[in-house]
Write an enzyme that holds these catalytic residues in place. Structure first.
Site, PDB file in Angstrom:
ATOM      1  N   SER A   1      21.060   4.223  16.532  1.00 28.21           N
ATOM      2  CA  SER A   1      19.769   4.783  17.117  1.00 28.21           C
ATOM      3  C   SER A   1      20.007   5.397  18.404  1.00 28.21           C
ATOM      4  O   SER A   1      20.970   5.948  18.861  1.00 28.21           O
ATOM      5  CB  SER A   1      18.560   3.927  16.753  1.00 28.21           C
ATOM      6  OG  SER A   1      17.583   4.744  16.778  1.00 28.21           O
TER       7      SER A   1
ATOM      8  N   ASP B   1      30.451  13.885  24.237  1.00 29.32           N
ATOM      9  CA  ASP B   1      30.450  15.272  24.278  1.00 29.32           C
ATOM     10  C   ASP B   1      30.621  15.938  25.732  1.00 29.32           C
ATOM     11  O   ASP B   1      31.275  17.084  25.577  1.00 29.32           O
ATOM     12  CB  ASP B   1      29.252  15.826  23.685  1.00 29.32           C
ATOM     13  CG  ASP B   1      29.237  15.883  22.002  1.00 29.32           C
ATOM     14  OD1 ASP B   1      30.060  15.233  21.538  1.00 29.32           O
ATOM     15  OD2 ASP B   1      28.101  16.432  21.475  1.00 29.32           O
TER      16      ASP B   1
ATOM     17  N   LYS C   1      22.126   6.290  12.608  1.00 32.39           N
ATOM     18  CA  LYS C   1      20.984   6.182  12.286  1.00 32.39           C
ATOM     19  C   LYS C   1      20.318   7.305  13.381  1.00 32.39           C
ATOM     20  O   LYS C   1      20.339   6.896  14.575  1.00 32.39           O
ATOM     21  CB  LYS C   1      20.098   4.817  12.723  1.00 32.39           C
ATOM     22  CG  LYS C   1      18.651   4.712  12.035  1.00 32.39           C
ATOM     23  CD  LYS C   1      17.850   5.302  13.342  1.00 32.39           C
ATOM     24  CE  LYS C   1      16.333   5.035  12.700  1.00 32.39           C
ATOM     25  NZ  LYS C   1      15.159   5.549  13.798  1.00 32.39           N
TER      26      LYS C   1
END
Length: 389
Positions: free
Chosen positions: A297, A308, A322
């Site tokens: 999560s 990224d 999740k």
């Protein structure tokens, strides 16, 4: 409720179970459409049949009937993350946002086989002291089998009033007969950020979950280490089940200068970027991030954002996967619907749900490592910081 689907993690913590609570805006996209009048015809028809024709109609509790109808709608979604909270359950859940609640201190999830599994006991809690282990399966709670029990119901049964006891029937890995653990609930009040200095002035910052206080705790931890000649930071998100998204954004922002931390994408395709907050304290300090299969999560949001943006290195194992946004919509009677409203994606639009974050370097920890007190993942992170310096 889809317990046989792929592995799903609990939204609440502790859980700690934590859960992800954002303020519900009645003007938000997921509340924008109004159902047609005809869509309620069958509901009204069924209601009238029950109220008028049921043999004990005088004894019908209309409040319970309404709750049953709401639960039925939620169950029809076949979404393990969505649930109905009665008034007491909703009040109880609110304590998690502040980092405190009555419970035993476990993080739980469902496996693809429909088993209620312990992700990890939280250090210093009753569950940890009782000997509950990561990977243990909860077969029953107070004698009630967990098979077919949705996650929110299970979490609410484990949590409860401080000083009261709960009995868990636990099946340990490799064993066939469950063992009963009767544990007294305590006030679980935790600092979600633990910071310490390792050798060679490397800061090791561990986040156990994301409460509403995690962002400020993280800033305080970084301000503390700023007075030292710190060579780098190891951000440890292992066994972190997630939590409050705004705190995750604040944590990631301490290491970034600009851009998106995550994208929230709704069912209609509408995208909402959650951007880096200004004033990050360590945007250039060498950074290593540790994750494992229990990182889920909000912790995946942080790891995905840093990856990224090419900020440091992600070390460990594939994360949980999740990546859905859940929100509470409080109803007029004080109860609430906890519903999936959107999905999280990384800044480069990589899907988290069902995929997880793939580390830049896969480093495993074996059972022998655990027995010998070794941590190859942490060792690799330390070596990486040393190399950067």
């Amino acid at each position: 409720m889809g317990n046989t689907s792929r592995t799903h993690i609990l939204l609440v913590i502790l859980l700690v179970l934590v859960i992800v609570l954002l303020v519900v805006n009645q003007g938000s996209p997921w509340f924008s459409s109004s159902p047609k009048e005809s869509e309620f015809d069958l509901v009204r028809e069924a209601w009238q049949v029950i109220v008028n024709d049921y043999v004990n109609s005088d004894d019908i509790d209309l409040s319970k009937l309404s709750q049953g109808a709401i639960k039925g709608m939620i169950e029809a979604l076949d979404d393990p993350y969505s649930a109905y909270f009665n008034v007491e359950q909703y009040k109880l859940s609110e304590y998690s946002l502040e980092g405190s609640f009555g419970g035993i201190g476990v993080e739980i999830s469902y496996t693809s086989e429909g088993q209620l599994r312990i992700i990890a006991p939280i250090v210093g809690t009753p569950a940890y002291a009782a000997g509950i282990m990561p990977g243990d399966v909860i077969v029953a709670i107070d004698g009630e089998p967990t098979a077919g029990m949705d996650m929110v119901e299970a979490v609410m049964k484990v949590r409860g009033e401080i000083g009261e006891q709960v009995t868990l029937s636990i099946l340990h890995a490799g064993e066939e007969i469950p063992e009963d653990y009767t544990i007294t609930r305590e006030k679980i009040e935790l600092s979600s950020v633990i910071s310490k200095m390792l050798a060679d002035n490397i800061a090791h910052i561990e986040i156990s979950y994301f409460s509403s206080r995690t962002g400020s705790e993280m800033v305080a931890a970084l301000e503390d280490i700023a007075v030292n000649d710190v060579k780098g930071v190891i951000l440890d998100l292992r066994n972190n089940p997630g939590g409050v998204l705004t705190s995750a954004v604040t944590v990631a922002s301490q290491f970034l200068e600009e851009g998106a931390v995550t994208y929230v994408i709704y069912g209609d395709g509408h995208e909402e970027p959650w951007n880096v907050e200004e004033g990050g304290l360590v945007p250039d300090l060498p950074l290593a991030v540790l994750v494992n299969g229990n990182s889920a999560s909000a912790s995946e949001v942080v790891a995905g954002a840093l990856q990224d943006h090419s900020r440091g290195i992600i070390i460990g194992n594939q994360t949980y996967g999740k990546g859905v946004v859940n929100q509470f919509a409080q109803l007029t009677d004080g109860s609430a619907i906890y519903i999936t409203t959107a999905r999280w994606f990384t800044p480069d639009k990589h899907q988290i749900e069902g995929e997880g974050i793939t580390p830049d370097e896969i480093v495993n920890i074996t059972q022998d490592d655990v027995i010998q007190g070794k941590d190859p993942q942490l060792e690799r992170a330390i070596a990486y910081i040393d190399d950067q310096v």
